[in-house]
Enzyme design. Structure first.
Site, mmCIF file in Angstrom:
data_model
loop_
_atom_site.group_PDB
_atom_site.id
_atom_site.type_symbol
_atom_site.label_atom_id
_atom_site.label_comp_id
_atom_site.label_asym_id
_atom_site.label_seq_id
_atom_site.Cartn_x
_atom_site.Cartn_y
_atom_site.Cartn_z
ATOM 1 N N ASP A 1 0.821 -1.207 0.000
ATOM 2 C CA ASP A 1 0.000 0.000 0.000
ATOM 3 C C ASP A 1 0.859 1.263 0.000
ATOM 4 O OD1 ASP A 1 -2.377 1.299 -0.068
ATOM 5 O OD2 ASP A 1 -2.786 1.140 2.080
ATOM 6 N N HIS B 1 2.390 3.012 -8.864
ATOM 7 C CA HIS B 1 2.303 1.581 -9.177
ATOM 8 C C HIS B 1 3.496 1.154 -10.039
ATOM 9 C CE1 HIS B 1 -1.553 1.620 -7.350
ATOM 10 N NE2 HIS B 1 -2.234 2.129 -8.371
ATOM 11 N N LEU C 1 10.938 -21.217 -3.900
ATOM 12 C CA LEU C 1 10.003 -20.204 -3.382
ATOM 13 C C LEU C 1 8.620 -20.315 -4.050
ATOM 14 C CD1 LEU C 1 9.489 -17.450 -1.846
ATOM 15 C CD2 LEU C 1 10.238 -16.327 -3.960
#
Ligand code: FPP
Length: 239
Positions: free
Chosen positions: A2, A19, A113
């Site tokens: 955020d 972004h 991962l």
């Protein structure tokens, strides 16, 4: 992840610039999580509520996902990373859906991962999705916690150990509500485009020092209790 919009506004740029910068940070954190040997990293890239954002912003986020997949594909393949999307991607452009399906397929057997992007994701709909699928498969049967685990969107992700939210808000915002039951929470003021590998490492170190009791009492207290019980038992045996 955020704080992108506010980060951009503070610099007199349009929100979407945050972004764009944020997506570069995604790459560095994925690389670090892989280096650290973390088992699973799930990044909240687009919530089901984000559909209500202006169309241009939504399109930029779609685009960034597409670019990420293109740019990082080789590295994901080379590093044995298992890539998946969790959420509803039915409204994404066809070419992005194709890339996702391709990479998910190519990495399905990878054991490194577990990298998951929550995209078009909301935890409440995930839980409803799990319940509905369970009921269809097991009509009339009562659902257990294990059953719910098994019917989640990506069951093998398991429980979340650590949830990090950037941007200064202390909220969970519909993220993996079932899986965070015992998660450690870390809220940082840092806005996502300013988030660094150094802060990521710092947070992990800080949280590793916390004691996790999962509803039980502290291990030291357990030890003390055991000693008292053992002493009491001896006293009873000796009469
Ligand atoms: C919240 O910030 C963030 C998002 C809605 C999108 C997060 C997406 C990225 C970091 C980039 C996506 C990249 C890939 C690779 C998928 P906000 O816009 O709500 O920020 P604000 O609270 O400051 O307004």
């Amino acid at each position: 992840m955020d704080g992108n919009g506010r980060w951009a506004k503070q610099r007199s740029h349009p929100r979407v610039w945050g972004h764009v910068r944020g997506s570069a940070v995604v790459s560095t954190i994925v690389e670090e999580a892989d280096n650290l040997g973390i088992e699973a990293l799930t990044m909240y890239a687009f919530s089901s509520e984000n559909w209500s954002r202006p169309q241009t912003e939504v399109r930029v986020l779609f685009n960034l996902l597409f670019k990420f997949l293109k740019k990082e594909r080789e590295r994901i393949l080379k590093n044995n990373i298992r890539f998946r999307i969790m959420g509803d991607v039915s409204n994404l452009p066809e070419q992005t859906k194709k890339l996702i399906a391709q990479l998910e397929g190519e990495t399905a057997h990878h054991t490194g991962l577990k990298l998951t992007f929550a995209f078009g994701y909301g935890a409440r709909s995930e839980i409803a999705y799990a319940v509905n699928r369970f009921m269809k498969a097991n009509p009339g049967k009562e659902m257990s916690e294990d059953d719910l685990n098994e019917f989640l969107m990506i069951p093998d992700l398991g429980d979340v150990d650590l949830l990090i939210r950037t941007g200064g808000d202390h909220r969970v915002s519909n993220f993996m509500l079932w899986q965070i039951a015992y998660a450690e929470m870390f809220f940082t003021e840092t806005k996502w485009p300013d988030f660094t590998v150094t802060e990521f490492r710092f947070i992990i170190e800080q949280v590793a020092k916390r004691e996790r009791r999962f509803g039980a009492i502290a291990p030291t207290a357990n030890l003390e209790t055991n000693v008292i019980v053992a002493r009491e038992n001896q006293r009873l045996i000796r009469g």
